[in-house]
Scaffold this motif. Structure first.
Motif: not given
Length: 356
Positions: A165-169, A179-181, A210-213, A215-216
């Motif tokens: 997930q940090e790779v995505i971040a 950021v394409d929700h 992903t978790f907001p914590s 990736v945001g």
């Protein structure tokens, strides 16, 4: 959710199920040669491949919703045009990137002149049958909206379910990706020298959000690894078979594009995209009572590629003049071998290469 071959149980259960519809002067030259060798008149066959010994503790019942009841849990599906944001983690040869891109771009290539039937676009039609609570179907429009290469292994050569997930971040914060929700799928593909938590032992690919914590934002994503050097006999099966089967049985099948690891990845990518589209937040289409370990629309048909599968058979597929095995046509003359998907209409595994 996590794709891992569980074919011993699968083949046992499918014996009585599969007679219905269950049942990359240089790189460009090389790619062109591959394409040319595939433009031959195919023959149909139903190869027997030794069932893969169960290596995971999965309790899934593969192949039939008579055993696992697929239910809709009122969550969203990806009904708007789907944007894939590709993250190439590690060093990827251009030929392998082109192969995977051709598969992804074939999903929306409904023009028969681009990809004759049975095509990847025909295969996605089964996925598009799934709807949300408003009756909106999963979109048949799938495009590559951006690509990002993490050439320097920003988080090392061993990843975990959290570090991916940090790779995505990183990709989002570097702003190559929006950021394409609403429309976005973030697809992380790791090179053959990258290991992943549980890779080969329990998963070949997985999807989650992903978790907001980390990736945001909450964003649907999937990861798939290249098993070419690590465990082709597990995650690129049936293009490789386990060593304990050496000397016995018919052995492996020949991959359609001559790359065991990446040809094997293609089916895993298809599996994860189908499930991510139908269960992006893990609250839509799945079976079982535990949403953290659901059985999804790809799991139900794992290991099945054509009519007559089960009992060690993968089902009726095609073979070109050089003996390469496939069941779907794609753009640029590509061929692919991709597992079938559970149809909510037929209540059975389905694919466009079905013979009945």
């Amino acid at each position: 959710m996590s794709l891992f071959p569980n074919l011993l149980l699968f083949s046992f259960l499918l014996i009585g199920v599969c007679n219905c519809r269950t049942t990359q002067k240089n790189e460009e030259v090389h790619m062109q040669m591959q394409t040319q060798t595939l433009n031959t008149n195919p023959s149909h066959f139903n190869p027997q491949v030794p069932p893969l010994r169960t290596l995971s503790s999965s309790k899934r019942f593969e192949g039939s919703s008579e055993f696992v009841k697929l239910k809709y849990h009122m969550g969203p599906v990806l009904s708007s045009p789907i944007n894939i944001y590709l993250i190439w983690y590690g060093k990827w040869p251009q030929s392998q990137k082109l192969l995977i891109n051709d598969f992804l771009l074939s999903i929306s290539a409904s023009d028969r002149r681009v990809a004759p039937s049975p095509s990847v676009a025909d295969w996605w039609q089964t996925v598009s049958l799934y709807t949300d609570q408003t009756g909106a179907n999963i979109s048949r429009s799938v495009s590559i909206a951006g690509e990002y290469s993490d050439l320097h292994y920003s988080h090392g050569t061993h990843l975990t379910r959290l570090s991916v997930q940090e790779v995505i971040a990183n990709a989002v914060r570097a702003k190559p990706f929006p950021v394409d929700h609403r429309n976005g799928i973030y697809l992380i593909l790791t090179a053959e020298d990258v290991t992943m938590e549980d890779f080969c032992r329990a998963v070949c690919g997985f999807h989650y959000f992903t978790f907001p914590s980390k990736v945001g934002y909450t964003l649907p994503y999937a990861w798939v690894g290249n098993s070419g050097k690590q465990c082709p006999e597990v995650c690129a099966y049936p293009f490789a078979v386990p060593g304990y089967m050496g000397g016995g049985g018919p052995g492996h099948l020949t991959p359609p594009n001559g790359d065991v690891g990446v040809d094997g990845m293609v089916s895993v990518i298809g599996h994860e995209l189908a499930e991510l589209s139908s269960n992006p937040l893990v609250n839509a289409w799945y079976a079982g009572e535990d949403p953290t370990a659901p059985t999804e629309i790809g799991d139900l048909c794992e290991g099945l590629y054509g009519t007559g599968g089960g009992g060690g058979y993968i089902g009726s597929v095609m073979k070109d003049g050089e003996g390469r095995t496939f069941n779907l046509n794609g753009r640029n003359g590509r061929k692919f071998l991709v597992q079938w998907i559970w149809s909510p209409v037929l209540k059975a595994c389905a694919g466009p290469n079905a013979l009945d």
